[in-house]
Design a protein around this motif. Structure first.
Motif, PDB file in Angstrom:
ATOM      1  N   GLY A 183       0.827  -1.215   0.000  1.00 12.75           N
ATOM      2  CA  GLY A 183       0.000   0.000   0.000  1.00 12.75           C
ATOM      3  C   GLY A 183       0.853   1.253   0.000  1.00 12.75           C
ATOM      4  O   GLY A 183       0.566   2.217  -0.706  1.00 12.75           O
ATOM      5  N   ARG A 184       1.923   1.226   0.787  1.00  9.76           N
ATOM      6  CA  ARG A 184       2.826   2.392   0.799  1.00  9.76           C
ATOM      7  C   ARG A 184       3.565   2.523  -0.519  1.00  9.76           C
ATOM      8  O   ARG A 184       3.798   3.643  -1.001  1.00  9.76           O
ATOM      9  CB  ARG A 184       3.827   2.251   1.954  1.00  9.76           C
ATOM     10  N   LEU A 185       3.950   1.380  -1.100  1.00  5.93           N
ATOM     11  CA  LEU A 185       4.610   1.418  -2.407  1.00  5.93           C
ATOM     12  C   LEU A 185       3.675   1.996  -3.460  1.00  5.93           C
ATOM     13  O   LEU A 185       4.093   2.799  -4.294  1.00  5.93           O
ATOM     14  CB  LEU A 185       5.045   0.008  -2.806  1.00  5.93           C
ATOM     15  N   ARG A 186       2.408   1.595  -3.419  1.00  8.28           N
ATOM     16  CA  ARG A 186       1.438   2.128  -4.382  1.00  8.28           C
ATOM     17  C   ARG A 186       1.297   3.634  -4.230  1.00  8.28           C
ATOM     18  O   ARG A 186       1.274   4.369  -5.215  1.00  8.28           O
ATOM     19  CB  ARG A 186       0.075   1.463  -4.169  1.00  8.28           C
ATOM     20  N   ALA A 187       1.215   4.130  -2.990  1.00 12.36           N
ATOM     21  CA  ALA A 187       1.089   5.569  -2.763  1.00 12.36           C
ATOM     22  C   ALA A 187       2.313   6.306  -3.291  1.00 12.36           C
ATOM     23  O   ALA A 187       2.200   7.375  -3.916  1.00 12.36           O
ATOM     24  CB  ALA A 187       0.899   5.848  -1.269  1.00 12.36           C
ATOM     25  N   TRP A 188       3.506   5.725  -3.055  1.00 13.21           N
ATOM     26  CA  TRP A 188       4.732   6.365  -3.544  1.00 13.21           C
ATOM     27  C   TRP A 188       4.754   6.389  -5.068  1.00 13.21           C
ATOM     28  O   TRP A 188       5.121   7.394  -5.669  1.00 13.21           O
ATOM     29  CB  TRP A 188       5.949   5.609  -3.012  1.00 13.21           C
ATOM     30  N   MET A 189       4.358   5.283  -5.688  1.00 12.67           N
ATOM     31  CA  MET A 189       4.389   5.217  -7.147  1.00 12.67           C
ATOM     32  C   MET A 189       3.365   6.152  -7.769  1.00 12.67           C
ATOM     33  O   MET A 189       3.610   6.736  -8.823  1.00 12.67           O
ATOM     34  CB  MET A 189       4.155   3.776  -7.613  1.00 12.67           C
ATOM     35  N   GLU A 190       2.221   6.307  -7.136  1.00  8.74           N
ATOM     36  CA  GLU A 190       1.236   7.242  -7.667  1.00  8.74           C
ATOM     37  C   GLU A 190       1.759   8.669  -7.618  1.00  8.74           C
ATOM     38  O   GLU A 190       1.477   9.473  -8.507  1.00  8.74           O
ATOM     39  CB  GLU A 190      -0.071   7.118  -6.876  1.00  8.74           C
ATOM     40  N   ASP A 191       2.536   8.996  -6.563  1.00  9.04           N
ATOM     41  CA  ASP A 191       3.107  10.342  -6.450  1.00  9.04           C
ATOM     42  C   ASP A 191       4.268  10.554  -7.410  1.00  9.04           C
ATOM     43  O   ASP A 191       4.570  11.696  -7.770  1.00  9.04           O
ATOM     44  CB  ASP A 191       3.585  10.594  -5.016  1.00  9.04           C
ATOM     45  N   HIS A 192       4.950   9.484  -7.802  1.00  2.54           N
ATOM     46  CA  HIS A 192       6.139   9.603  -8.655  1.00  2.54           C
ATOM     47  C   HIS A 192       5.966   8.908  -9.999  1.00  2.54           C
ATOM     48  O   HIS A 192       6.946   8.604 -10.671  1.00  2.54           O
ATOM     49  CB  HIS A 192       7.365   9.027  -7.931  1.00  2.54           C
TER      50      HIS A 192
END
Length: 218
Positions: A183-192
């Motif tokens: 979930g944290r990886l998904r949030a980071w990837m959506e931001d970047h």
């Protein structure tokens, strides 16, 4: 050929759009099973496309400077140029101030309800087809009579699926930890996401352009 396939395989594996979609799919009801279906369809699509190229060439690389060889290099050059243009356009758009927050695509909200068939269809739809096409143009030079070539193609398919396989295994054997970290990886990837697309497009695009020009003129 091996170096080209290595870079292209890495680009496919790190593409943020299918990776983000796969994380969302894993969080859905029966997500691990749907993720497995996604991976199998993803791999099957890659294998079929590469097999068609090998079938068309008969498993024998065309002679240097021949029409098929030149056409394959020209195809890689066009694909690389297209990736550079797209990456540069995307890079310039990042400089503009964003007036609205990014919204997730409409299909992302429906992943919780997708069927197994839809998960398989998404695997085909979300493949970075520009990179896959570059891989196909590279495989034109494959000599299937050599064991190293077969291993190279196998490694390419495995590398292009490595990120999905890693997440699938993580979600299977450590579901609670995977849910939080993915979930944290998904949030980071959506931001970047845009920055990742720019980097992949420019780096691989420039490599394809430079390498193709060198081979066409040497």
């Amino acid at each position: 050929m091996a170096l080209d396939l290595l870079l292209i395989g890495l680009g496919i594996a790190l593409d943020p759009i299918p990776v983000t979609a796969f994380i969302l799919l894993l969080s859905a009801d029966r997500g691990v099973r749907k993720g497995l279906v996604f991976i199998l369809a993803w791999l099957a699509c890659l294998v079929v496309v590469l097999a068609l190229v090998v079938f068309a060439t008969g498993g024998t690389p065309p002679p240097p400077k021949s029409a098929p060889s030149t056409a394959a290099l020209a195809g890689k050059l066009v694909i690389g140029a297209g990736m550079v243009v797209y990456g540069e356009h995307k890079r310039r758009s990042l400089r503009r101030p964003r007036t609205r927050p990014r919204k997730p695509p409409a299909w992302a909200a429906r992943l919780n309800e997708v069927s197994y068939w839809t998960a398989a269809g998404l695997a085909v739809l979300l493949q970075p087809w520009g990179l896959v096409a570059a891989g196909c143009a590279t495989v034109v030079d494959a000599d299937m009579s050599e064991a190293t070539t077969v291993l190279t193609l196998f490694g390419f398919c495995l590398l292009a699926t490595a990120s999905l396989l890693s997440m699938e295994l993580y979600a299977t054997f450590a579901p609670q930890a995977a849910q939080d970290r993915l979930g944290r990886l998904r949030a980071w990837m959506e931001d970047h996401q845009d920055q990742a697309i720019v980097a992949i497009s420019l780096l691989i695009g420039l490599w394809l352009v430079g390498n193709s020009i060198y081979q066409l003129t040497s």
